[in-house]
Design an enzyme around this catalytic site. Sequence first.
Site, mmCIF file in Angstrom:
data_model
loop_
_atom_site.group_PDB
_atom_site.id
_atom_site.type_symbol
_atom_site.label_atom_id
_atom_site.label_comp_id
_atom_site.label_asym_id
_atom_site.label_seq_id
_atom_site.Cartn_x
_atom_site.Cartn_y
_atom_site.Cartn_z
ATOM 1 N N CYS A 1 0.726 -1.141 0.080
ATOM 2 C CA CYS A 1 0.098 0.165 0.057
ATOM 3 C C CYS A 1 0.683 1.183 -0.049
ATOM 4 O O CYS A 1 0.522 2.140 -0.885
ATOM 5 C CB CYS A 1 -1.070 0.117 0.988
ATOM 6 S SG CYS A 1 -0.488 0.089 2.713
ATOM 7 N N HIS B 1 -2.769 0.279 6.895
ATOM 8 C CA HIS B 1 -2.990 0.502 5.470
ATOM 9 C C HIS B 1 -3.367 1.946 5.045
ATOM 10 O O HIS B 1 -3.920 2.580 5.768
ATOM 11 C CB HIS B 1 -4.501 -0.663 5.132
ATOM 12 C CG HIS B 1 -4.872 -0.568 3.688
ATOM 13 N ND1 HIS B 1 -3.833 -1.149 2.770
ATOM 14 C CD2 HIS B 1 -5.791 -0.185 2.947
ATOM 15 C CE1 HIS B 1 -4.210 -1.200 1.571
ATOM 16 N NE2 HIS B 1 -5.457 -0.639 1.738
ATOM 17 N N HIS C 1 -5.880 2.180 -3.933
ATOM 18 C CA HIS C 1 -4.864 1.477 -2.740
ATOM 19 C C HIS C 1 -4.376 0.134 -3.355
ATOM 20 O O HIS C 1 -4.846 -0.407 -4.513
ATOM 21 C CB HIS C 1 -5.666 1.158 -1.575
ATOM 22 C CG HIS C 1 -6.652 0.460 -1.559
ATOM 23 N ND1 HIS C 1 -6.727 -0.561 -0.891
ATOM 24 C CD2 HIS C 1 -7.959 0.759 -2.376
ATOM 25 C CE1 HIS C 1 -8.074 -1.350 -1.090
ATOM 26 N NE2 HIS C 1 -8.656 -0.618 -1.730
#
Length: 157
Positions: free
Chosen positions: A53, A104, A116
């Site tokens: 990410c 994340h 993402h």
Amino acid sequence: MKKTIIAIVGALAVFTSGAGSVYADQPKLTASVNEVVGTPYKWGGTTTDGFDCSGFILHIFKQFDVKLPRTSKTQANTGEKVEKDDLRPGDLVFFNTDGKGISHAGIYVGDGNFAHSSSSKGVRISGLSDSYYKKRYVTARRVVSEQVYKSMMNSIH
């Protein structure tokens, strides 16, 4: 007959549009993200061979000469805090997916969506209102100047 004509007209539009127009009139940020949608997830990855990410974020922001820390935890301390209602494209959004804090991150792209690198599906666009992400949302940060923001929003011609 009507469906056949519609299908033919649609096919003609696709075949005559030309490859160069795929990204025409899209903001540069959108085009940059769209170029890597579908790239597989790779833990520690920072290239088009695979992204995690934060590596995905680094790849996109490098195109706009924006330097960021390597991990989502450290990226979450960069720039200025932005309220969810004030998000604009290019803001970073952060989530707690492992129960241990920021784990994340993604790039807000507008209309309630963020780009993402998902560990299960690679680079993709998801909604902040998707039940999984809605429950895990932590914060957002604005990490680009007004000048860089304007560059990100300029259309590709």
